[in-house]
Enzyme design. Structure first.
Site, PDB file in Angstrom:
ATOM      1  N   ASP A  33      78.699  38.458  36.322  1.00  0.00           N
ATOM      2  CA  ASP A  33      78.450  38.666  37.763  1.00  0.00           C
ATOM      3  C   ASP A  33      79.782  38.544  38.496  1.00  0.00           C
ATOM      4  OD1 ASP A  33      77.281  38.644  40.459  1.00  0.00           O
ATOM      5  OD2 ASP A  33      75.398  38.153  39.460  1.00  0.00           O
ATOM      6  N   TYR A 154      71.218  55.045  47.076  1.00  0.00           N
ATOM      7  CA  TYR A 154      70.473  54.085  46.234  1.00  0.00           C
ATOM      8  C   TYR A 154      69.434  54.791  45.348  1.00  0.00           C
ATOM      9  CZ  TYR A 154      67.766  50.001  44.779  1.00  0.00           C
ATOM     10  OH  TYR A 154      67.117  49.054  44.029  1.00  0.00           O
ATOM     11  N   LYS A 158      69.427  55.203  41.127  1.00  0.00           N
ATOM     12  CA  LYS A 158      68.342  54.735  40.263  1.00  0.00           C
ATOM     13  C   LYS A 158      67.681  55.885  39.514  1.00  0.00           C
ATOM     14  CE  LYS A 158      68.759  50.340  41.144  1.00  0.00           C
ATOM     15  NZ  LYS A 158      69.229  49.418  40.089  1.00  0.00           N
TER      16      LYS A 158
HETATM   17  P1  NAD Z   1      70.225  40.310  43.926  1.00  0.00           P
HETATM   18  O1  NAD Z   1      71.071  40.750  45.063  1.00  0.00           O
HETATM   19  O2  NAD Z   1      69.475  39.029  44.044  1.00  0.00           O
HETATM   20  O3  NAD Z   1      71.085  40.259  42.579  1.00  0.00           O
HETATM   21  C1  NAD Z   1      71.980  41.263  42.226  1.00  0.00           C
HETATM   22  C2  NAD Z   1      73.169  40.646  41.499  1.00  0.00           C
HETATM   23  O4  NAD Z   1      74.068  41.707  41.132  1.00  0.00           O
HETATM   24  C3  NAD Z   1      73.961  39.643  42.358  1.00  0.00           C
HETATM   25  O5  NAD Z   1      74.155  38.424  41.690  1.00  0.00           O
HETATM   26  C4  NAD Z   1      75.270  40.351  42.601  1.00  0.00           C
HETATM   27  O6  NAD Z   1      76.399  39.489  42.736  1.00  0.00           O
HETATM   28  C5  NAD Z   1      75.382  41.220  41.340  1.00  0.00           C
HETATM   29  N1  NAD Z   1      76.335  42.307  41.594  1.00  0.00           N
HETATM   30  C6  NAD Z   1      76.360  43.143  42.671  1.00  0.00           C
HETATM   31  N2  NAD Z   1      77.452  43.914  42.624  1.00  0.00           N
HETATM   32  C7  NAD Z   1      78.136  43.577  41.513  1.00  0.00           C
HETATM   33  C8  NAD Z   1      79.358  44.017  40.931  1.00  0.00           C
HETATM   34  N3  NAD Z   1      80.119  44.941  41.530  1.00  0.00           N
HETATM   35  N4  NAD Z   1      79.764  43.449  39.775  1.00  0.00           N
HETATM   36  C9  NAD Z   1      79.024  42.475  39.187  1.00  0.00           C
HETATM   37  N5  NAD Z   1      77.860  42.020  39.687  1.00  0.00           N
HETATM   38  C10 NAD Z   1      77.427  42.553  40.832  1.00  0.00           C
HETATM   39  O7  NAD Z   1      69.227  41.522  43.669  1.00  0.00           O
HETATM   40  P2  NAD Z   1      67.935  41.686  42.713  1.00  0.00           P
HETATM   41  O8  NAD Z   1      66.797  41.989  43.588  1.00  0.00           O
HETATM   42  O9  NAD Z   1      67.858  40.604  41.714  1.00  0.00           O
HETATM   43  O10 NAD Z   1      68.324  43.055  41.990  1.00  0.00           O
HETATM   44  C11 NAD Z   1      68.515  43.167  40.591  1.00  0.00           C
HETATM   45  C12 NAD Z   1      68.338  44.628  40.208  1.00  0.00           C
HETATM   46  O11 NAD Z   1      66.996  45.022  40.494  1.00  0.00           O
HETATM   47  C13 NAD Z   1      69.229  45.589  40.974  1.00  0.00           C
HETATM   48  O12 NAD Z   1      69.706  46.589  40.092  1.00  0.00           O
HETATM   49  C14 NAD Z   1      68.292  46.187  41.998  1.00  0.00           C
HETATM   50  O13 NAD Z   1      68.703  47.461  42.428  1.00  0.00           O
HETATM   51  C15 NAD Z   1      67.013  46.232  41.214  1.00  0.00           C
HETATM   52  N6  NAD Z   1      65.804  46.308  42.026  1.00  0.00           N
HETATM   53  C16 NAD Z   1      65.513  45.340  42.928  1.00  0.00           C
HETATM   54  C17 NAD Z   1      64.364  45.451  43.685  1.00  0.00           C
HETATM   55  C18 NAD Z   1      63.967  44.423  44.705  1.00  0.00           C
HETATM   56  O14 NAD Z   1      63.003  44.672  45.445  1.00  0.00           O
HETATM   57  N7  NAD Z   1      64.666  43.269  44.801  1.00  0.00           N
HETATM   58  C19 NAD Z   1      63.517  46.548  43.519  1.00  0.00           C
HETATM   59  C20 NAD Z   1      63.842  47.519  42.581  1.00  0.00           C
HETATM   60  C21 NAD Z   1      64.987  47.388  41.840  1.00  0.00           C
END
Ligand code: NAD
Length: 264
Positions: A33, A154, A158
């Protein structure tokens, strides 16, 4: 036998929950991360991805049993295509040699139900060609038009990721090497990514109109983490290239019952 997992995005949300559940089961986790992980690296850049892969492989002792790629951002900025698509695909290309040494290598990535939303076909094609410069150029054009048009980055990231998984999963590099490669597509998950949006009634109404979830509503990160863990466990021997919509029914609400007649 203890397995070694590389989990990206391990400092927050779905990645942090997945890493914690794996550790509770006695597995070894190497988190990647920006901060607060065993490997602190920026997956938005080619150098960051290479560096992350080298250090994660070293910490894993040369062999990695599974990779779970959760790191991602949803902001209407060009970096969204770099982190969400290239930060997964290029990182996996770098990590694949260390997976090949495992007796049961597995990979799962996080796409989204947003893969079903309006997107830029041009950007998806550029990403699938591996042309990050062109994908970023298109993303810059879109984000310059404001957050509403900029949001297209976005769903494009995806959709490209879901298609990359399907395309790669059956190739000699993945299926041929005995590595199941699959994706999970969540609905609205309660993590820091969505917390701001869900704070106000207007934000919640907007999200719920775009992401209908008749089954149990907004989902906890565990609902995704447990599926990612199954997909990357030794029991998963034959699933290839699936994009599993674990989304409270959003995919079915939007696409309906017939996803077969394309071939009639
Ligand atoms: P979150 O923001 O809680 O966690 C995302 C993590 O990715 C963070 O710790 C962040 O520091 C890390 N990150 C971001 N940019 C980075 C980089 N350049 N290098 C290294 N690490 C990096 O979000 P989440 O909800 O846990 O999302 C996790 C995944 O699930 C993502 O790919 C997101 O698109 C996907 N997602 C989330 C949702 C939702 O509703 N939360 C829905 C569909 C998909």
């Amino acid at each position: 036998m203890t397995r070694t997992y590389v989990v990206t995005g391990s400092a927050s949300g779905i990645g942090a929950t997945t890493a914690a559940l794996l550790r509770d089961r006695g597995e070894r986790v190497v988190g990647i991360d920006l901060r607060g992980a065993e490997v602190e690296a920026d997956l938005s850049t080619p150098d960051g991805r290479r560096d992350a892969a080298v250090r994660a492989t070293e910490l894993a002792g040369g062999t990695i049993d599974a990779v779970i790629a959760c790191a991602g951002i949803s902001a209407p900025i060009p970096a969204t295509i770099s982190v969400n698509f290239f930060g997964v695909t290029e990182l996996l290309d770098h990590l694949r040699p260390a997976l090949v040494g495992s007796p049961a290598p597995r990979v799962a990535v996080v796409s989204s139900m947003a893969s079903l939303q309006p997107h830029s076909g041009e950007m998806v094609e550029a990403a699938l060609r591996g042309d990050e410069t062109e994908a970023l150029r298109i993303a810059e054009e879109l984000t310059a038009q404001g957050p509403e048009v900029g949001y297209l980055v976005y769903p494009s990231s995806k959709r490209a990721l879901a298609r990359w998984v399907r395309r790669q999963s059956i190739t000699p590099e993945w299926a041929g090497a005995g590595i199941p490669l699959n994706a999970v597509a969540p609905g609205t998950v309660l993590t820091p990514m969505t917390a701001g949006l869900l704070e106000t009634p207007e934000g919640r109404a907007m999200v719920d109109a775009a992401v209908p979830m008749p089954l149990n509503g907004h989902q906890p990160p565990e609902s995704i983490a447990n599926l990612l863990i199954w997909l990357t466990g030794v029991e998963n021997t034959h699933m290839a290239g699936q994009v599993i919509y674990d989304d409270g029914g959003a995919d079915v609400s939007l696409r309906g019952d017939d996803i077969w007649s394309w071939n009639d």
